[in-house]
Design an enzyme around this catalytic site. Sequence first.
Site, PDB file in Angstrom:
ATOM      1  N   PHE A  59      11.245-120.583  13.639  1.00  0.00           N
ATOM      2  CA  PHE A  59      10.346-120.867  12.436  1.00  0.00           C
ATOM      3  C   PHE A  59      10.582-122.277  12.056  1.00  0.00           C
ATOM      4  O   PHE A  59      11.745-122.780  11.743  1.00  0.00           O
ATOM      5  CB  PHE A  59      10.850-119.932  11.385  1.00  0.00           C
ATOM      6  CG  PHE A  59      10.257-118.671  11.394  1.00  0.00           C
ATOM      7  CD1 PHE A  59       8.959-118.059  10.968  1.00  0.00           C
ATOM      8  CD2 PHE A  59      11.008-117.754  12.347  1.00  0.00           C
ATOM      9  CE1 PHE A  59       8.197-116.901  11.196  1.00  0.00           C
ATOM     10  CE2 PHE A  59      10.430-116.213  12.215  1.00  0.00           C
ATOM     11  CZ  PHE A  59       9.224-116.098  11.798  1.00  0.00           C
ATOM     12  N   ASP A  60       9.370-122.926  11.711  1.00  0.00           N
ATOM     13  CA  ASP A  60       9.302-124.082  11.097  1.00  0.00           C
ATOM     14  C   ASP A  60      10.085-123.719   9.652  1.00  0.00           C
ATOM     15  O   ASP A  60       9.693-122.687   9.105  1.00  0.00           O
ATOM     16  CB  ASP A  60       7.990-124.845  11.100  1.00  0.00           C
ATOM     17  CG  ASP A  60       7.943-126.188  10.327  1.00  0.00           C
ATOM     18  OD1 ASP A  60       8.812-126.792  10.454  1.00  0.00           O
ATOM     19  OD2 ASP A  60       6.894-126.063   9.674  1.00  0.00           O
ATOM     20  N   LEU A  61      10.207-124.836   8.559  1.00  0.00           N
ATOM     21  CA  LEU A  61      10.522-124.673   7.439  1.00  0.00           C
ATOM     22  C   LEU A  61       9.417-125.024   6.398  1.00  0.00           C
ATOM     23  O   LEU A  61       8.819-124.142   5.828  1.00  0.00           O
ATOM     24  CB  LEU A  61      11.714-125.385   7.215  1.00  0.00           C
ATOM     25  CG  LEU A  61      12.484-125.094   5.590  1.00  0.00           C
ATOM     26  CD1 LEU A  61      12.407-123.674   5.203  1.00  0.00           C
ATOM     27  CD2 LEU A  61      13.783-125.892   5.538  1.00  0.00           C
ATOM     28  N   ASP A  62       9.227-126.271   6.225  1.00  0.00           N
ATOM     29  CA  ASP A  62       8.035-126.810   5.335  1.00  0.00           C
ATOM     30  C   ASP A  62       6.839-126.245   5.696  1.00  0.00           C
ATOM     31  O   ASP A  62       6.410-126.675   6.894  1.00  0.00           O
ATOM     32  CB  ASP A  62       8.179-128.340   5.355  1.00  0.00           C
ATOM     33  CG  ASP A  62       9.404-128.914   4.756  1.00  0.00           C
ATOM     34  OD1 ASP A  62      10.174-127.955   3.965  1.00  0.00           O
ATOM     35  OD2 ASP A  62       9.745-129.927   4.993  1.00  0.00           O
TER      36      ASP A  62
END
Length: 211
Positions: free
Chosen positions: A6-9
């Site tokens: 998963f990406d964060l931002d």
Amino acid sequence: MTTIYFDLDGTLTNPKAGITRSIQYALERLGHEVPTEDELIWCIGPPLHASLAKILGSDNLADQALLLYRERFSDIGIFENEAYPGIKDTLATLAASDRRMFVATSKPAVYAERIIDHFGLRTYFERVFGSELDGARTDKGELLQYALQETKVDPKRAIMIGDRSHDMIGARRNAMTAIGVLYGYGNREELMSAGAHHVCAAHRDLLDHAR
């Protein structure tokens, strides 16, 4: 078994205020014209140094701006952020099916770790992969290559979920499945043109594709 990165931002949390206000702080300190928060939304997601260089027209000024950005972000901006409503329920559902899950973000790992802990997301992820403060692994393709090697995961059985083009491009470069989300900061055209296999309007829709 499928492994999910998963990406964060823009994917797990909405960091708009913290990132844009910290950029404004840096630009003001340098005596540069200061855009509005909305005018800086395009900076959310991609490697920050490159965005600052585009604004300032100089790598040297971007170096200075990045240090000033971190001056504010590390204490204030990092928590001007919020987890997307319901994201924990989606992560819990995915985790209950015994998938391996990781965070893979261009944000420096030292910040990403604090954000994941602050919002109570640690329990869902085996490990958080981020860039280094010296700029190493800010490129999403390099970051994902490193993450795949570290976790010993077959990329053909791996998914990258993110909201910007560089997430999709990085996934494709590593032969991963690329899934874009529309509730973050990228639009359908950006994600599809960057090679997204699927695009989801809401994070609950990920349950239909992250299998």
